[in-house]
Design an enzyme around this catalytic site. Structure first.
Site, PDB file in Angstrom:
ATOM      1  N   GLY A 196     -32.277  74.074  68.806  1.00  0.00           N
ATOM      2  CA  GLY A 196     -33.221  75.066  68.309  1.00  0.00           C
ATOM      3  C   GLY A 196     -34.444  75.259  69.023  1.00  0.00           C
ATOM      4  O   GLY A 196     -34.829  74.283  69.971  1.00  0.00           O
TER       5      GLY A 196
ATOM      6  N   LYS B 213     -25.463  63.740  76.999  1.00  0.00           N
ATOM      7  CA  LYS B 213     -26.426  62.958  76.558  1.00  0.00           C
ATOM      8  C   LYS B 213     -26.209  61.667  76.345  1.00  0.00           C
ATOM      9  O   LYS B 213     -27.124  60.874  76.808  1.00  0.00           O
ATOM     10  CB  LYS B 213     -26.802  63.754  75.168  1.00  0.00           C
ATOM     11  CG  LYS B 213     -27.185  65.118  75.056  1.00  0.00           C
ATOM     12  CD  LYS B 213     -27.103  65.945  73.789  1.00  0.00           C
ATOM     13  CE  LYS B 213     -27.662  67.240  73.806  1.00  0.00           C
ATOM     14  NZ  LYS B 213     -27.512  68.127  72.517  1.00  0.00           N
TER      15      LYS B 213
ATOM     16  N   VAL C 204     -35.177  78.373  75.054  1.00  0.00           N
ATOM     17  CA  VAL C 204     -35.979  77.184  75.392  1.00  0.00           C
ATOM     18  C   VAL C 204     -37.137  77.531  75.884  1.00  0.00           C
ATOM     19  O   VAL C 204     -38.278  77.385  75.694  1.00  0.00           O
ATOM     20  CB  VAL C 204     -35.448  75.938  75.882  1.00  0.00           C
ATOM     21  CG1 VAL C 204     -36.105  74.904  76.075  1.00  0.00           C
ATOM     22  CG2 VAL C 204     -34.196  75.693  75.189  1.00  0.00           C
TER      23      VAL C 204
ATOM     24  N   VAL D 294     -32.067  65.143  75.147  1.00  0.00           N
ATOM     25  CA  VAL D 294     -31.354  64.292  74.455  1.00  0.00           C
ATOM     26  C   VAL D 294     -31.998  64.685  73.025  1.00  0.00           C
ATOM     27  O   VAL D 294     -33.239  64.220  73.000  1.00  0.00           O
ATOM     28  CB  VAL D 294     -31.185  62.985  74.782  1.00  0.00           C
ATOM     29  CG1 VAL D 294     -30.330  62.241  73.783  1.00  0.00           C
ATOM     30  CG2 VAL D 294     -30.677  62.696  76.289  1.00  0.00           C
TER      31      VAL D 294
ATOM     32  N   GLU E  81     -24.505  76.165  72.916  1.00  0.00           N
ATOM     33  CA  GLU E  81     -24.714  76.310  74.263  1.00  0.00           C
ATOM     34  C   GLU E  81     -24.143  77.943  74.667  1.00  0.00           C
ATOM     35  O   GLU E  81     -23.553  78.334  73.618  1.00  0.00           O
ATOM     36  CB  GLU E  81     -23.571  75.434  74.925  1.00  0.00           C
ATOM     37  CG  GLU E  81     -24.137  74.018  74.976  1.00  0.00           C
ATOM     38  CD  GLU E  81     -25.548  73.779  75.514  1.00  0.00           C
ATOM     39  OE1 GLU E  81     -25.780  73.867  76.625  1.00  0.00           O
ATOM     40  OE2 GLU E  81     -26.500  73.257  74.485  1.00  0.00           O
TER      41      GLU E  81
HETATM   42  N1  HSE Z   1     -26.211  72.953  71.930  1.00  0.00           N
HETATM   43  C1  HSE Z   1     -27.055  71.810  71.914  1.00  0.00           C
HETATM   44  C2  HSE Z   1     -26.701  71.040  70.493  1.00  0.00           C
HETATM   45  C3  HSE Z   1     -28.441  72.044  72.165  1.00  0.00           C
HETATM   46  O1  HSE Z   1     -26.182  71.951  69.660  1.00  0.00           O
HETATM   47  O2  HSE Z   1     -27.071  69.997  70.217  1.00  0.00           O
HETATM   48  C4  HSE Z   1     -29.455  71.179  72.045  1.00  0.00           C
HETATM   49  O3  HSE Z   1     -28.817  70.287  73.276  1.00  0.00           O
END
Ligand code: HSE
Length: 404
Positions: A299, A201, A12, A127, A186
């Site tokens: 992404g 989230k 990111v 989120v 993650e």
């Molecule tokens: N690992 C998270 C997902 C990344 O797959 O949604 C975005 O928050």
């Protein structure tokens, strides 16, 4: 000139630098003045990277630099990221983050620190990846009493479930590996597949909805590790699909019901068509009714775009706290054991009679060819009542999934 530091040059963080660079004309026009990345903090060096000369290893350099007014925290975790964020806010530097774990755990405190220091703690990217759900709640739905959110909030698990749904040969481990390679998962993908990421989230959305703090540790959470190909075969034959949903609803007594679990839902439901890495969030307001947001939930560039938009908003509002978020007072959570719904139960074919007898009034699913299991859909039962009957069936049953 607005000077920015990026903490963490991973997926990111490097995306944030790329968005600010590639879209610099648009970014500067939106911010109202030139926006420049002055530092990138990382433990590593990046020889050959176009921004290698901006890399520093000591956070104090950034903290002590009065030119830096905005910090992007894209490190992740709740250790150094928490310390660095708090120190930045105390120094009056706004912080923009994609770190849902930190926002869910310490958001209320960090929002208060930001307000006390006339700066901002912004977390659009925490989120729904690139979907502007936080800004929609904070800026567009401000006349609404929000009653509920239901969403697909994890791109990795939605990608895996879509692969399994669409391809009879799809393998769980291979689908997860592909999601990791695409930069969706993650660092520890257990956070995705066990539902913790979606839980963080929905804790953030619930806190925003309630105006009070919702502790993610108290949210009932189940992941997708027990969802099987056989579950999908029965679901599809019944005109349904399976999605990992995060739900949050304000009950009549004012308590909040929040949970994360796989659900079966009819193919006609708007969330049933949200596939692959996409997320979908259905928000219900007391005047508006339903509104749905849809977009890439994970992404590099979609997530980075959301962080960059927060940076621009901070740049437009120097020394002014734009969003107050929620207070540190705990929101009361409802007991999910009292909630009622229907359940899909898959069982050994040899025990069909016992299973049907346990759920009288249920719907017996059509028997599938080449399956040595059978399935029923129960009538509406409370979670507590269902669990009692289900566990009494012992090894006759092979799995269960809630119906939306
Ligand atoms: N690992 C998270 C997902 C990344 O797959 O949604 C975005 O928050």
């Amino acid at each position: 000139m607005i000077k920015v530091a990026v903490l963490g040059y991973g997926t990111v963080g490097s995306g944030v630098v790329e968005v600010i660079e590639r879209n610099h004309t648009k970014v500067n026009a939106s911010a109202g003045e030139e926006l420049q990345v002055k530092y990138i903090l990382d433990l590593r060096d990046f020889p050959g990277d176009p921004w290698e000369e901006k890399v520093v290893h000591d956070y104090q350099v950034i903290l002590a630099d009065d030119e830096v007014s905005i910090i992007c925290e894209t490190m992740g975790g709740v250790g150094a990221a928490y310390q660095f964020t708090k120190q930045a806010l105390e120094a009056g530097k706004s912080v923009c983050t994609s770190n849902k774990e930190l926002v869910a755990k310490h958001g209320a405190e960090l929002l208060a620190v930001a307000a006390a220091n006339h700066c901002n703690y912004m977390f659009e990217a925490s989120v729904g990846g690139g979907i502007p759900i936080i800004r929609t709640i904070n800026s567009s739905l401000t006349a609404e009493k929000l009653e509920a959110v239901v969403g697909i909030l994890n791109g990795t698990t939605n990608y895996i479930l879509t692969q399994i749904q669409e391809n009879p040969e799809a393998d769980y481990a291979e689908s997860l590996k592909a999601a990791q390679e695409l930069g969706y998962a993650e660092r520890n993908p257990a956070a995705d597949v066990e539902g913790h990421d979606a839980c963080r989230k929905v804790a953030i959305l619930s806190s925003l909805m309630a105006g009070r703090n919702v502790d993610p540790e108290k949210i009932y959470t189940e992941g997708i590790t027990n969802v099987s190909r056989a579950d999908f075969d029965f679901a599809l034959a019944e005109g349904m699909t399976i999605k990992l949903l995060a739900l949050s609803r304000i009950e009549e007594d004012g308590r909040l019901l929040a949970m994360v679990a796989p659900f079966m839902l009819p193919m006609t439901h708007p969330l049933a068509r949200v596939n692959d890495v996409f997320n979908g969030i259905l928000v219900t307001g007391n005047m508006l009714g339903d509104a749905m947001l849809y977009g890439r939930g994970a992404g590099k560039l979609p997530t980075a775009s959301a962080v960059a938009a927060d940076v621009i908003e901070c740049g437009r509002n120097p020394s002014r706290t734009v969003v107050r978020g929620w207070t540190q007072e705990e929101a009361g959570l409802a007991d999910i054991g009292e909630t009622c719904r229907r359940f899909f139960v898959r069982a050994r074919i040899s025990r069909r009679e016992a299973v049907e007898a346990a759920f009288p009034g249920g719907k017996v699913c059509a028997q599938l060819e080449n399956h040595n299991d059978c399935a029923v859909i129960t009538p509406k039962l409370s979670e507590k009542e269902f669990e009692a009957r289900y566990s009494a069936l012992g090894d006759a049953v092979l799995g269960r999934i809630r119906l939306l």
